[in-house]
Design a protein around this motif. Structure first.
Motif, PDB file in Angstrom:
ATOM      1  N   TYR A 101       0.846  -1.189   0.000  1.00  0.00           N
ATOM      2  CA  TYR A 101       0.000   0.000   0.000  1.00  0.00           C
ATOM      3  C   TYR A 101       0.885   1.244   0.000  1.00  0.00           C
ATOM      4  O   TYR A 101       2.074   1.195   0.326  1.00  0.00           O
ATOM      5  N   THR A 102       0.265   2.361  -0.383  1.00  0.00           N
ATOM      6  CA  THR A 102       0.990   3.633  -0.392  1.00  0.00           C
ATOM      7  C   THR A 102       0.386   4.574   0.643  1.00  0.00           C
ATOM      8  O   THR A 102      -0.775   4.435   1.037  1.00  0.00           O
ATOM      9  N   LEU A 103       1.191   5.517   1.078  1.00  0.00           N
ATOM     10  CA  LEU A 103       0.712   6.571   1.974  1.00  0.00           C
ATOM     11  C   LEU A 103       1.454   7.866   1.678  1.00  0.00           C
ATOM     12  O   LEU A 103       2.508   7.868   1.042  1.00  0.00           O
ATOM     13  N   HIS A 104       0.855   8.963   2.118  1.00  0.00           N
ATOM     14  CA  HIS A 104       1.458  10.285   1.926  1.00  0.00           C
ATOM     15  C   HIS A 104       2.096  10.742   3.235  1.00  0.00           C
ATOM     16  O   HIS A 104       1.417  10.840   4.251  1.00  0.00           O
ATOM     17  N   GLU A 105       3.388  11.029   3.195  1.00  0.00           N
ATOM     18  CA  GLU A 105       4.097  11.483   4.386  1.00  0.00           C
ATOM     19  C   GLU A 105       4.465  12.963   4.261  1.00  0.00           C
ATOM     20  O   GLU A 105       4.780  13.449   3.168  1.00  0.00           O
ATOM     21  N   SER A 106       4.437  13.652   5.385  1.00  0.00           N
ATOM     22  CA  SER A 106       4.843  15.066   5.406  1.00  0.00           C
ATOM     23  C   SER A 106       6.314  15.181   5.014  1.00  0.00           C
ATOM     24  O   SER A 106       7.086  14.222   5.125  1.00  0.00           O
ATOM     25  N   ILE A 107       6.704  16.372   4.560  1.00  0.00           N
ATOM     26  CA  ILE A 107       8.076  16.536   4.053  1.00  0.00           C
ATOM     27  C   ILE A 107       8.965  17.391   4.954  1.00  0.00           C
ATOM     28  O   ILE A 107      10.181  17.318   4.879  1.00  0.00           O
ATOM     29  N   GLY A 108       8.363  18.230   5.805  1.00  0.00           N
ATOM     30  CA  GLY A 108       9.194  19.085   6.654  1.00  0.00           C
ATOM     31  C   GLY A 108       8.798  20.540   6.578  1.00  0.00           C
ATOM     32  O   GLY A 108       7.617  20.878   6.671  1.00  0.00           O
ATOM     33  N   VAL A 109       9.755  21.411   6.356  1.00  0.00           N
ATOM     34  CA  VAL A 109       9.505  22.854   6.350  1.00  0.00           C
ATOM     35  C   VAL A 109       9.194  23.319   4.927  1.00  0.00           C
ATOM     36  O   VAL A 109       9.961  23.061   3.991  1.00  0.00           O
ATOM     37  N   VAL A 110       8.072  24.004   4.771  1.00  0.00           N
ATOM     38  CA  VAL A 110       7.677  24.592   3.496  1.00  0.00           C
ATOM     39  C   VAL A 110       7.993  26.086   3.534  1.00  0.00           C
ATOM     40  O   VAL A 110       7.695  26.772   4.521  1.00  0.00           O
ATOM     41  N   GLY A 111       8.572  26.597   2.469  1.00  0.00           N
ATOM     42  CA  GLY A 111       8.811  28.031   2.335  1.00  0.00           C
ATOM     43  C   GLY A 111       7.798  28.619   1.376  1.00  0.00           C
ATOM     44  O   GLY A 111       7.646  28.139   0.244  1.00  0.00           O
ATOM     45  N   ALA A 112       7.062  29.642   1.804  1.00  0.00           N
ATOM     46  CA  ALA A 112       6.024  30.249   0.974  1.00  0.00           C
ATOM     47  C   ALA A 112       6.356  31.704   0.687  1.00  0.00           C
ATOM     48  O   ALA A 112       6.691  32.464   1.600  1.00  0.00           O
ATOM     49  N   ILE A 113       6.259  32.084  -0.576  1.00  0.00           N
ATOM     50  CA  ILE A 113       6.456  33.472  -0.995  1.00  0.00           C
ATOM     51  C   ILE A 113       5.162  33.896  -1.670  1.00  0.00           C
ATOM     52  O   ILE A 113       4.773  33.321  -2.692  1.00  0.00           O
TER      53      ILE A 113
END
Length: 475
Positions: free
Chosen positions: A135-147
């Motif tokens: 099976y597959t799952l979606h894992e968080s990636i860490g810090v997102v930078g938004a501009i």
């Protein structure tokens, strides 16, 4: 007002500040932190530390935070609308709509955190795959930078913040220099709603300076940028292996077919709103309209009459429909582009002159496809309405652009609608709606120079996660 940085769940004093002025009155709104590279690095460090907690939150916990934030924002709707209206020079009625959309975006984000489902894989479809479940799952990636940009200083920020939190990430926001106060209010509301300290940071200041810090810091795993194609291309070239979402420019086209003969007034009403909502300073603003020659005269008459009735004024006045542009540089640029089009043979059907720090809502016709006001992004209250002999000619003109974000087609011919929808080069095609239409849960993004990747809550979450597969051998 004087606002510092937002770090570790609270406002903190900054080393430097800059003044923010109301574009319409030119009066001082307040002072905002002018973030330094070291302050941006500190924000990233705090977000990286907070990620250890965020990635352990259950879907129910994340949904609860986002739902509570939506409720708090709804209760503070007038306060938020006034901030947007002052710093972005957005008519207050439109600012209230933005706040309500932001409430929805937070709600959608909370709902989607409970639907981050993977899929079951039949490994025994391959030779040697017998006796395994996967099976597959979606894992968080860490810090997102938004501009983020100035034109929707609350909702477009939330389109990055909401999905980041739903995915279990933390986020550092560099808001547009003109509109820092809306994003600071959002961070304050999320903190009140129970978001872990450090999970969101707001660092106002110079985009180039602070953006470079985000690009170089390996703790930033993804950059989500909304702005110009020129800056977006530079970011992508320097981002290395960071994940990227780029929401860039557009000059959205639309076609009105002769089969709409009995609905000319209704379509014209929608077109005027699509062209001049928030002074045309909308990525999806209807900029190029191609009308079949059989209804062209009636259509331009209706559009001209409706445009002439639009009320220009102070954005805080309830009667105001259009107001000043975000700065005088934008005003002068558009004025020069209008003069260029006129010199090349275009006809001004409405507006065309400066008014205060803005521009009269302007309709141009017989505009060359090579004119700046046609082939570039206007991002102001100017729309082109050109005559065409057929849907094929319209299609050719619509696709004759470096951009491809949204497009609209008004027709009562179903076969024609489907055919054009398939052949138009755009991320979204709207049949019997103006291209300015957007709902906050739909996929949103462009092709060509209009962008890279997709937003819209569900789709943004997918781009802020990593897909993992797990296989279990049971026999």
């Amino acid at each position: 007002m004087k606002k510092g940085l937002f770090l570790s769940g609270e406002e903190k004093a900054a080393a430097n500040y800059y003044s923010v002025f109301n574009p319409h009155t030119e009066g001082l709104i307040g002072e905002a932190a002018d973030g330094t590279p070291s302050e941006m690095s500190e924000a990233i460090e705090k977000a990286d530390e907070a990620y250890k907690k965020m990635k352990t939150l259950t879907s129910n916990e994340k949904a609860g935070i986002l739902s509570r934030a939506a409720t708090i924002l709804r209760d503070r709707k007038e306060e938020a609308a006034r901030i947007i209206s002052q710093e972005a020079c957005k008519p207050v009625t439109a600012a209230r709509t933005e706040v309500q959309r932001t409430v929805q975006t937070l709600q959608f984000s909370g709902e989607e955190t409970k639907r981050m489902n993977g899929e079951y894989l039949q490994l025994d479809a391959a030779e040697g795959g017998e006796g395994r479940d996967a099976y597959t799952l979606h894992e968080s990636i860490g810090v997102v930078g938004a501009i983020t940009p100035f034109n929707f200083p609350l909702n477009l920020v939330t389109h990055k913040v909401g999905p980041a939190i739903a995915a279990g990430n933390t986020i550092v926001v560099k808001p547009a220099e003109q509109t820092p106060f809306s994003s600071l209010l959002l961070a304050e509301i999320l903190s009140e709603a129970g978001l872990h300290p450090g999970a969101i940071a707001i660092v106002p200041g110079d985009g180039k300076t602070l953006g470079e810090v985000m690009l170089k810091d390996e703790r930033i795993k993804k950059i989500s940028f909304t702005g110009s194609p020129e800056v977006g291309k530079l970011l992508k070239a320097e981002a290395g292996l960071k994940k990227m979402t780029l929401e860039l420019g557009s000059n959205s086209p639309m076609y009105v077919d002769q089969s709409c003969r009995g609905e000319v007034s209704e379509v014209a009403e929608k077109s005027v709103k699509g062209a001049f909502a928030y002074n045309g300073q909308v990525c999806l603003s209807t900029q190029r309209i191609y009308v079949h020659e059989e209804i062209f005269d009636d259509f331009i008459q209706e559009c001209s009459e409706k445009t002439a009735r639009l009320q220009f004024g102070d954005p805080l006045e309830e009667s105001t429909e259009v107001s000043s542009l975000i700065n005088k540089k934008s005003q002068q640029r558009l004025y020069e582009w209008i003069k260029e089009a006129k010199a090349e043979g275009a006809e001004v059907l409405a507006g065309g002159e400066k008014v205060g720090n803005g521009l009269e809502p302007t309709i141009l016709s017989n505009v060359s496809s090579t004119s700046s006001i046609s082939c570039k992004e206007a991002f102001g209250p100017v729309v082109i309405i050109n005559k065409v002999k057929s849907s094929e000619e319209a299609l050719e003109q619509m696709n004759n652009s470096r951009f491809g974000l949204n497009a609209g087609v008004f027709t009562n011919d179903l076969k024609q609608a489907v055919d054009m929808a398939h052949r138009i080069e755009a991320g979204q095609v709207l049949i019997n709606d103006v291209p300015t239409l957007r709902f906050d849960h739909m996929p949103y993004g462009g092709v060509k120079d209009s962008g890279y990747g997709r937003e819209g809550v569900k789709y943004a979450i997918e781009e802020m996660t990593e897909l993992k597969m797990i296989s279990i051998k049971y026999r």
